[in-house]
Scaffold this active site. Structure first.
Site, PDB file in Angstrom:
ATOM      1  CB  THR A 559     -34.389  -4.129  76.430  1.00 37.42           C
ATOM      2  OG1 THR A 559     -35.823  -4.265  76.432  1.00 37.42           O
ATOM      3  CG2 THR A 559     -34.017  -2.894  77.241  1.00 37.42           C
ATOM      4  CD  GLU A 610     -39.969   1.033  59.485  1.00 38.67           C
ATOM      5  OE1 GLU A 610     -40.003  -0.142  59.063  1.00 38.67           O
ATOM      6  OE2 GLU A 610     -40.763   1.918  59.135  1.00 38.67           O
ATOM      7  CB  VAL A 613     -40.300  -5.658  60.342  1.00 31.84           C
ATOM      8  CG1 VAL A 613     -40.262  -6.484  59.059  1.00 31.84           C
ATOM      9  CG2 VAL A 613     -41.610  -5.898  61.075  1.00 31.84           C
ATOM     10  CB  ALA A 615     -32.442  -3.277  61.211  1.00 32.28           C
ATOM     11  CG  LEU A 617     -33.902  -2.583  55.502  1.00 30.10           C
ATOM     12  CD1 LEU A 617     -34.143  -3.983  54.972  1.00 30.10           C
ATOM     13  CD2 LEU A 617     -33.203  -1.732  54.452  1.00 30.10           C
ATOM     14  N   GLY A 668     -20.368 -13.694  63.689  1.00 30.99           N
ATOM     15  CA  GLY A 668     -21.295 -13.047  64.621  1.00 30.99           C
ATOM     16  C   GLY A 668     -22.705 -12.904  64.096  1.00 30.99           C
ATOM     17  CD  GLU A 671     -29.076 -14.581  69.234  1.00 30.90           C
ATOM     18  OE1 GLU A 671     -28.506 -14.588  70.352  1.00 30.90           O
ATOM     19  OE2 GLU A 671     -29.431 -13.519  68.665  1.00 30.90           O
ATOM     20  CG  ASP A 682     -35.853 -12.711  65.133  1.00 31.80           C
ATOM     21  OD1 ASP A 682     -36.308 -12.101  66.119  1.00 31.80           O
ATOM     22  OD2 ASP A 682     -35.263 -12.143  64.192  1.00 31.80           O
ATOM     23  CE  LYS A 686     -36.482  -9.669  62.340  1.00 28.81           C
ATOM     24  NZ  LYS A 686     -35.187  -9.700  61.642  1.00 28.81           N
ATOM     25  N   GLY A 801     -27.789  -5.318  62.695  1.00 26.17           N
ATOM     26  CA  GLY A 801     -26.582  -4.563  63.027  1.00 26.17           C
ATOM     27  C   GLY A 801     -26.927  -3.344  63.851  1.00 26.17           C
TER      28      GLY A 801
END
Length: 819
Positions: A559, A610, A613, A615, A617, A668, A671, A682, A686, A801
């Protein structure tokens, strides 16, 4: 010749007796050429011994027993009528009726006297074996020569009713004579019962029918003793608690004794001794699956690469702790203590003593706990008064888990593996015992934790099996759905290549939640969740996860809500690992970040994030690997926003900033309100997580953010107004773009960590910079370290993604399984 012993479940019904007869017919056919026919030892029908005891107790209290007796008689008669031809039924039914009449007279005597002596009790319960053996011998006589033998005529004992001691010399002589007199016949022998010198019925105690088989086997020098039961031999653990338990092909006598002593119910240790002394193999087989090879128990086994052979357990025990300064250096204290317990007939299951001699801890059954405390405090009354001993401490609701195997003494690290698997699953060890032979390591744990402990230890030692991870997943949005799809598609691959099985045992979204200990179907989870009657409740979901108390447990937070973060510390303290793509927890206060890391370390579980920061990677793991290997990070530069990366990769040539932002929203990448991305909040989170993982105790306010937007755009009242300001400020954005193009540079919104300072700024970089060639919506990060000084280590790829983020969560989950 062979001894075949059949237990209560093997003679419990007409169907099971038919299976028994099929086994005997096959045995008879394979031995037609020899006069050495097998000896068959039989138990009472399942449940009959308990029923006889209950009837005797009822009679001794003046209660009627007629209903139970009628039920007992009916059960035996029905078997005779089902398996014997009508013309042959009358002799069998008549003999059985005589037995039941005698039993009724006995019970009537108990009812009249209101007294049940040990001698009478033995006589009453002997009718279970006498009736079942008589009945089955009559049925078997249809197929081959069969002879009923009442074992009380040949097994001679003392008069210790209920636990009689066998006169071995006389018994073996009588058995040999009996066998010679009945050459060519299959003997059907009553298990469990014997008689004293006066011909009075005695019983051999727990496991008595196995003991009867071993006595006959030793007397006749049998080639093997077969114990037929309802399981496929001896298992690596109790299959009722460990579903992955499997049958062991062979065990040594010592291993079988150790496993049986600590709870394996297939055979009772003392009953095996006659067979051990004669080195007669004992084979444990399944009446209902006779083709299965079962387990061979013998003097020597073939070499095995298993460190342990099995894990046994005894549930529901108590421990007593005796301690005090008066024990230190006091010779004879232990002898005095345990002689006292022996005199009082209190069985001690396990003993452990501290090397300082200051305390002795021992385990007993719950029924003996209070009596043991009383007799100890009475015996050592003077020492208690003189304060040389403390009052006996008692702990209840405990269990023993024992790892058994002869290879343990030659395999380093067995204890380490045992305690690591217990500790990682939050199982507290109350006491430890190991003999110098190293055939057994026993630990005492809470009864509540026994099933979890057995499964965790079983997974740890039997590596040829898959390790099961029990996952509780929060969130069924794009990332959650994609994770389930990936897990479902890679089940076979995980088992084959990683030795891991992932069971999703709990799922919750904001509406519903479901639980299934055996695992929710990952192909039908949406349907099951929709039809669930349990309304979503986060605190109830966490409580249920803890109460299920499963081994190798993982909480997955898919979430972006702050609510689950409130439970992280409690989850980690419950020795449940966490995998999360929710960056709110790690980017809040530094104190909270540190609490999560420290709690995970203190409780021996994992806290993996992981995807916080980059996704999927490998950014967090790369940073940790650099630092763990002793490298020093000098500088980190990063673009960690796919949205912003897309904007500046497309804001060139004739493009204007308004149209580029609009395009990003249409695709997309942003936001609903693009300012949520363009403010850099955001990105800041990170960079803050990276800084903290690099060893800097920074807060969000310590990260300097250069806004890429004019103040008017930030202050716009609505999204439409925001877009209007972008048009109004077109000259501002065009000026920045034109300057960069004039210098053959590109615009990049770069986060930087250097000398403990974190910042995010809009920069123009040339072709020599690693970020110059960035394209699309990719993320990129550059690590400049002592080892990667001239050419920084660069990680680049999609940073957003559902597919790549779910893959990152998947990878973290598998890394939990690898620990």
């Amino acid at each position: 010749m062979k001894i075949l012993k059949f237990g209560g479940t093997s003679v419990g019904s007409a169907q099971s007796i038919q299976a028994l007869l099929n086994i005997l017919k096959q045995e008879h056919e394979s031995n037609q050429a020899t006069a050495d026919k097998p000896v068959v030892v039989l138990s009472a029908m399942s449940g009959v011994t308990n029923l006889l005891i209950a009837m005797a107790e009822e009679a001794s209290h003046g209660n009627d027993f007629a209903k139970q007796l009628a039920e007992l008689e009916k059960r035996h008669f029905e078997v005779v009528k089902a398996l014997l031809e009508i013309r042959d039924q009358n002799p069998a039914l008549t003999r059985l009726k005589i037995n039941f009449n005698q039993l009724e007279e006995l019970l009537q005597g108990v009812l009249t006297l209101r007294e049940l002596t040990a001698k009478t009790r033995d006589l009453i319960i002997s009718f279970g074996e006498r009736c079942s053996t008589l009945m089955i011998s009559k049925i078997a006589a249809q197929y081959f020569p069969a002879e009923f033998v009442d074992a009380s005529t040949v097994i001679k004992t003392d008069s210790s009713f209920g636990q009689a001691k066998v006169n071995t010399g006389l018994t073996e002589q009588l058995i040999k004579g009996l066998y010679q007199e009945n050459k060519g016949k299959t003997l059907f022998v009553t298990g469990f019962i014997a008689s004293n010198d006066e011909g009075q019925i005695t019983t051999l105690g727990r496991g008595g029918s196995d003991y009867t088989a071993a006595i006959f086997g030793a007397a006749l020098n049998a080639s093997e003793i077969q114990i037929w039961t309802d399981v496929n031999g001896m298992m690596t653990a109790d299959p009722r608690m460990v579903k992955k338990a499997f049958s062991l092909p062979e065990l040594t006598y010592t291993e079988a004794m150790e496993l049986s002593y600590f709870g394996a119910k297939v055979i009772y240790p003392p009953t095996m001794i006659p067979a051990f002394l004669k080195k007669i193999p004992i084979v444990i087989k399944n009446t209902f699956e006779p083709q299965f090879e079962g387990t061979v128990i013998q003097h020597h086994c073939s070499p095995s690469n298993l460190a342990i052979k099995g894990i046994s357990s005894i549930n529901n025990i108590s421990i007593l702790n005796v301690e005090g300064s008066g024990m230190v250096g006091k010779s004879g204290f232990s002898g005095r203590l345990f002689s006292l317990l022996a005199r009082e007939q209190i069985n001690v299951i396990l003993i452990t003593q501290s090397s300082s001699e200051h305390s002795i801890t021992f385990a007993v059954s719950p029924g003996d706990t209070e009596r043991a405390r009383q007799v100890i405090e009475h015996e050592f009354e003077l020492e208690l008064l003189a304060k040389k001993l403390e009052h006996v401490e008692i702990e209840k609701d405990l269990a023993i888990l024992a790892c058994v195997g002869e290879n343990m003494k030659e395999t380093p690290g067995v204890s380490g593996k045992l305690f690591h698997s217990l500790g990682r699953n939050g199982v507290n060890v109350r006491a430890i015992a190991q003999g110098s032979s190293e055939y057994n390591i026993s630990v005492i744990v809470s009864s509540h934790d026994l099933a979890k402990a057995l499964n965790a230890v079983h997974d740890a030692f039997f590596v040829q099996l898959t390790k099961t991870l029990h996952a509780f997943c929060l969130g069924t949005g794009n990332i959650g759905k994609t994770l389930f799809t990936q897990l479902n598609g890679h089940t076979a691959f995980l088992e084959e290549n990683n030795g891991i099985q992932v069971k999703v045992v709990g799922i919750s979204n904001t509406r519903k939640m479901i639980f299934n200990t055996d695992g929710v179907s990952l192909s039908k989870w949406e349907e099951e969740l929709d039809h669930s009657g349990e309304q979503a409740d986060l605190s109830a979901f966490i409580a249920k996860m803890k109460n299920m108390n499963l081994p190798n447990c993982v909480f997955i937070d898919n979430t972006a809500s702050p609510k689950p973060i409130e439970f992280y510390e409690d989850v980690l303290k419950s020795t449940i690992s966490i995998v999360t793509c929710n960056k709110i927890g790690n980017s809040a206060s530094y104190q909270q970040y540190k609490i999560f890391r420290d709690t995970a370390r203190q409780h021996g579980v994992d806290f993996f994030y992981e995807t916080n920061v980059g996704a999927g990677l490998p950014i967090i793991r790369t940073l940790k690997d650099l630092m763990n290997s002793g490298d020093r990070v000098q500088k980190i530069e990063a673009i960690l926003s796919g949205t912003i990366s897309f904007l500046f990769n497309n804001f060139k040539g004739d493009a204007n900033f308004h149209d580029t932002v609009k395009l990003a929203q249409e695709k997309g990448y942003t936001e609903p309100d693009p300012r949520d991305d363009l403010r850099g909040t955001d990105f800041m989170r990170k960079m803050l997580i990276l800084a903290r993982d690099a060893g800097y105790a920074l807060e969000a306010s310590d990260v300097s953010i250069q806004s890429m937007l004019p103040q008017a755009s930030l202050d716009a009242a609505s999204v439409d107004d925001f877009y209007q300001t972008l048009k109004d400020e077109n000259a501002f954005f065009a000026n920045i773009k034109d300057r960069a193009e004039a210098e053959n540079k590109v615009l990049r919104y770069i986060g930087k960590l250097e000398n403990g300072k974190a910042s995010i700024t809009l920069e123009m970089v040339d072709e020599h910079h690693p970020f110059y060639m960035l394209s699309g919506s990719d993320n990129i990060i550059s690590f400049t370290t002592d080892r990667y000084k001239e050419r920084p280590l660069v990680v680049k790829g999609p940073g957003a993604g559902a597919e790549v983020t779910a893959a990152g969560v998947f990878a973290d989950l598998i890394n939990v399984g690898a620990n």
